[in-house]
Write a protein that holds these residues in place. Structure first.
Motif, PDB file in Angstrom:
ATOM      1  N   LYS A   1       0.837  -1.191   0.000  1.00 49.94           N
ATOM      2  CA  LYS A   1       0.000   0.000   0.000  1.00 49.94           C
ATOM      3  C   LYS A   1       0.875   1.245   0.000  1.00 49.94           C
ATOM      4  O   LYS A   1       1.893   1.297   0.670  1.00 49.94           O
ATOM      5  CB  LYS A   1      -0.899   0.029   1.233  1.00 49.94           C
ATOM      6  N   ASP A   2       0.447   2.261  -0.766  1.00 46.92           N
ATOM      7  CA  ASP A   2       1.145   3.547  -0.746  1.00 46.92           C
ATOM      8  C   ASP A   2       0.810   4.311   0.527  1.00 46.92           C
ATOM      9  O   ASP A   2       1.651   5.019   1.069  1.00 46.92           O
ATOM     10  CB  ASP A   2       0.754   4.391  -1.961  1.00 46.92           C
ATOM     11  N   LEU A   3      -0.422   4.180   0.985  1.00 40.25           N
ATOM     12  CA  LEU A   3      -0.873   4.867   2.188  1.00 40.25           C
ATOM     13  C   LEU A   3      -2.049   4.096   2.754  1.00 40.25           C
ATOM     14  O   LEU A   3      -2.899   3.617   1.997  1.00 40.25           O
ATOM     15  CB  LEU A   3      -1.327   6.295   1.855  1.00 40.25           C
ATOM     16  N   LYS A   4      -2.096   3.980   4.056  1.00 37.70           N
ATOM     17  CA  LYS A   4      -3.258   3.372   4.705  1.00 37.70           C
ATOM     18  C   LYS A   4      -3.546   4.149   5.971  1.00 37.70           C
ATOM     19  O   LYS A   4      -2.653   4.396   6.772  1.00 37.70           O
ATOM     20  CB  LYS A   4      -3.006   1.905   5.046  1.00 37.70           C
ATOM     21  N   PHE A   5      -4.799   4.555   6.130  1.00 36.12           N
ATOM     22  CA  PHE A   5      -5.246   5.231   7.336  1.00 36.12           C
ATOM     23  C   PHE A   5      -6.413   4.433   7.866  1.00 36.12           C
ATOM     24  O   PHE A   5      -7.342   4.117   7.133  1.00 36.12           O
ATOM     25  CB  PHE A   5      -5.708   6.666   7.018  1.00 36.12           C
ATOM     26  N   GLU A   6      -6.356   4.065   9.117  1.00 31.18           N
ATOM     27  CA  GLU A   6      -7.440   3.313   9.733  1.00 31.18           C
ATOM     28  C   GLU A   6      -7.740   3.943  11.078  1.00 31.18           C
ATOM     29  O   GLU A   6      -6.827   4.287  11.832  1.00 31.18           O
ATOM     30  CB  GLU A   6      -7.035   1.855   9.915  1.00 31.18           C
TER      31      GLU A   6
ATOM     32  N   ASN B   1     -11.168  17.574  -5.993  1.00 37.50           N
ATOM     33  CA  ASN B   1     -10.368  17.340  -4.792  1.00 37.50           C
ATOM     34  C   ASN B   1     -11.269  17.528  -3.582  1.00 37.50           C
ATOM     35  O   ASN B   1     -11.726  18.633  -3.314  1.00 37.50           O
ATOM     36  CB  ASN B   1      -9.182  18.302  -4.727  1.00 37.50           C
ATOM     37  N   ALA B   2     -11.537  16.450  -2.885  1.00 40.53           N
ATOM     38  CA  ALA B   2     -12.434  16.487  -1.732  1.00 40.53           C
ATOM     39  C   ALA B   2     -11.624  16.441  -0.455  1.00 40.53           C
ATOM     40  O   ALA B   2     -10.696  15.642  -0.328  1.00 40.53           O
ATOM     41  CB  ALA B   2     -13.388  15.298  -1.794  1.00 40.53           C
ATOM     42  N   GLU B   3     -11.954  17.314   0.472  1.00 40.19           N
ATOM     43  CA  GLU B   3     -11.301  17.316   1.780  1.00 40.19           C
ATOM     44  C   GLU B   3     -12.188  16.573   2.768  1.00 40.19           C
ATOM     45  O   GLU B   3     -13.365  16.894   2.917  1.00 40.19           O
ATOM     46  CB  GLU B   3     -11.055  18.745   2.249  1.00 40.19           C
ATOM     47  N   ILE B   4     -11.600  15.596   3.444  1.00 38.36           N
ATOM     48  CA  ILE B   4     -12.330  14.777   4.403  1.00 38.36           C
ATOM     49  C   ILE B   4     -11.611  14.870   5.737  1.00 38.36           C
ATOM     50  O   ILE B   4     -10.414  14.591   5.814  1.00 38.36           O
ATOM     51  CB  ILE B   4     -12.405  13.313   3.933  1.00 38.36           C
ATOM     52  N   GLU B   5     -12.323  15.304   6.769  1.00 40.14           N
ATOM     53  CA  GLU B   5     -11.726  15.395   8.098  1.00 40.14           C
ATOM     54  C   GLU B   5     -11.683  14.000   8.711  1.00 40.14           C
ATOM     55  O   GLU B   5     -12.695  13.339   8.842  1.00 40.14           O
ATOM     56  CB  GLU B   5     -12.522  16.347   8.976  1.00 40.14           C
ATOM     57  N   LEU B   6     -10.477  13.586   9.079  1.00 41.57           N
ATOM     58  CA  LEU B   6     -10.267  12.280   9.693  1.00 41.57           C
ATOM     59  C   LEU B   6      -9.463  12.488  10.960  1.00 41.57           C
ATOM     60  O   LEU B   6      -8.268  12.750  10.911  1.00 41.57           O
ATOM     61  CB  LEU B   6      -9.510  11.349   8.738  1.00 41.57           C
TER      62      LEU B   6
END
Length: 91
Positions: free
Chosen positions: A2-7, A33-38
């Motif tokens: 994976k290039d990036l994983k956020f869980e 381009n969507a901004e998602i607050e995580l």
């Protein structure tokens, strides 16, 4: 790999869950381009017009689990550069 994983796993109230889904829906609706607050930060994702989806519902062991998965390629689909056709003399 994976290039990036956020869980992120956490407990939410029903209203917090609704807010999270509403924010995600608004980002998808906007596209581009969507901004998602995580959690503590914001992630910006390029969202194309077409996505692949999978919805899974499992009931068992005294719980209900709903998974919504959205997938799209990371690379933008750009038309290949035009190449001169074979046999053309250009003049």
């Amino acid at each position: 790999m994976k290039d990036l994983k956020f869980e992120q796993k956490r407990s939410l109230t029903r209203l917090e869950a609704a807010d999270l889904l509403s924010a995600l829906a608004a980002a998808l609706r906007h596209g581009g381009n969507a901004e998602i607050e995580l959690g503590p930060g914001t992630m910006t994702l390029r969202v194309p017009d077409e996505l692949r989806s999978e919805v899974e519902v499992e009931v068992g062991d005294g719980e209900i689990e709903i998974e919504v998965e959205l997938k799209w390629p990371t690379a933008q689909n750009r038309p290949a550069p035009s190449q001169p056709s074979a046999g053309s003399d250009g003049g």
